[in-house]
Write a protein that holds these residues in place. Structure first.
Motif: not given
Length: 117
Positions: A53-66
């Motif tokens: 989850r942390a890597r996904i958020f970092m790679k996509v450039g988002v802060r949360n699931a929303v």
């Protein structure tokens, strides 16, 4: 970042940054699943899902699931069966469950009976 996440050219590089497993976890996240649920479904630990989850958020450039879900909606990445559930705000609507009505024999049902429902 300088990229327009909504553009067609920006879509592919961002998604290609995710591994197959990260994409799988991202699909669960955008459907509103908890880390515990995802871990059980994939047969891994919750800590592993937290790391993904942390890597996904970092790679996509988002802060949360929303924000991730909004990107998915913008990029039309939901499966066809989920497209109908995506609201105009980019959030996936959860299936509505009927309210549980206490049974007459239960303590809660008895209390409701005394209160005149």
């Amino acid at each position: 970042m300088g990229m327009n996440p909504g553009g067609a050219q920006a879509r592919e590089p961002i998604i290609q940054r995710l591994t197959t497993r990260e994409r799988e976890v991202a699909d669960y996240i955008t459907r509103g699943r908890s880390n515990k649920y995802i871990a059980a479904e994939l047969g891994v630990s919750q800590r592993t899902i937290e790391a993904h989850r942390a890597r996904i958020f970092m790679k996509v450039g988002v802060r949360n699931a929303v924000e991730l879900t909004q990107h998915y909606a913008r990029w039309n990445l939901f499966r066809p069966d989920e497209q109908a559930r995506v609201s105009q705000h980019g959030a996936v609507r959860q299936r509505q469950h009927p309210a549980r009505v206490p049974q007459a024999g239960s303590a809660c049902g008895a209390m409701l009976g005394r209160l005149g429902r």
